[in-house]
Design a protein around this motif. Structure first.
Motif, short mmCIF file in Angstrom:
data_model
loop_
_atom_site.label_atom_id
_atom_site.label_comp_id
_atom_site.label_asym_id
_atom_site.label_seq_id
_atom_site.Cartn_x
_atom_site.Cartn_y
_atom_site.Cartn_z
N ALA A 87 26.07 37.61 39.74
CA ALA A 87 27.54 37.64 39.65
C ALA A 87 28.15 37.81 41.04
O ALA A 87 29.12 37.12 41.40
N PHE A 88 27.59 38.74 41.80
CA PHE A 88 28.11 38.94 43.15
C PHE A 88 27.88 37.72 44.03
O PHE A 88 28.75 37.35 44.82
N ASP A 90 27.74 34.60 43.07
CA ASP A 90 28.73 33.58 42.68
C ASP A 90 30.09 33.90 43.27
O ASP A 90 30.78 33.02 43.80
N TYR A 91 30.49 35.18 43.18
CA TYR A 91 31.78 35.59 43.74
C TYR A 91 31.81 35.38 45.25
O TYR A 91 32.77 34.86 45.81
N ARG A 92 30.71 35.78 45.91
CA ARG A 92 30.66 35.62 47.37
C ARG A 92 30.71 34.15 47.76
O ARG A 92 31.42 33.76 48.69
N ALA A 94 32.04 31.64 46.06
CA ALA A 94 33.39 31.12 45.79
C ALA A 94 34.37 31.60 46.85
O ALA A 94 35.22 30.83 47.34
N THR A 95 34.24 32.86 47.24
CA THR A 95 35.14 33.41 48.27
C THR A 95 34.91 32.72 49.61
O THR A 95 35.87 32.39 50.32
#
Length: 133
Positions: A87-88, A90-92, A94-95
């Motif tokens: 999850a992290f 994917d977030y990283r 995308a960011t």
């Protein structure tokens, strides 16, 4: 000439020669002292720069490992880390993609802004040339 001055004629030149040698020797010794001080200072000041690489290269195993440690090499990027957190990650990802696109948009905006400023300056220059002639 009295007889007791006769031995002094042989002793005086040796005394004068001894005085000259003592004086010259003291000057030479002073010069050697200052040369030795300068050589020692040069060894301290320049030795660390000239021979420091050799000292580090020929140092102990711990020191050698410190200088060749992978994270101490700043010329190559750090190896990717696996955080075991999808999850992290994917977030990283995308960011970072969003930040890269915003950076490209901002660079394009700055290029247009510079072009507009250059065009305004050039137009002002042409107007001043037309007004002057």
């Amino acid at each position: 000439m009295p007889l007791f001055f006769f031995p002094l004629l042989f002793v005086v030149p040796f005394v004068v020669l001894a005085m000259i040698l003592f004086f010259v020797g003291s000057i030479v010794m002073r010069l050697m002292f200052f040369v030795a001080i300068a050589a020692f200072a040069g060894l301290i000041l320049f030795g660390t720069g000239l021979f420091g690489v050799l000292v580090r290269a020929l140092g102990s195993g711990v020191r050698r490992a410190y200088w060749s440690y992978q994270n101490r090499r700043f010329d190559s990027p750090a190896p990717p880390r696996d955080l075991d957190n999808a999850a992290f990650e994917d977030y990283r990802r995308a960011t970072m993609t969003k930040l890269d696109s915003e950076a490209q948009e901002f660079r394009a905006f700055l290029a247009k802004l510079r072009q507009a400023a250059d065009a305004a300056d050039f137009k002002a220059f042409l107007n001043s040339r037309r007004a002057g002639s």
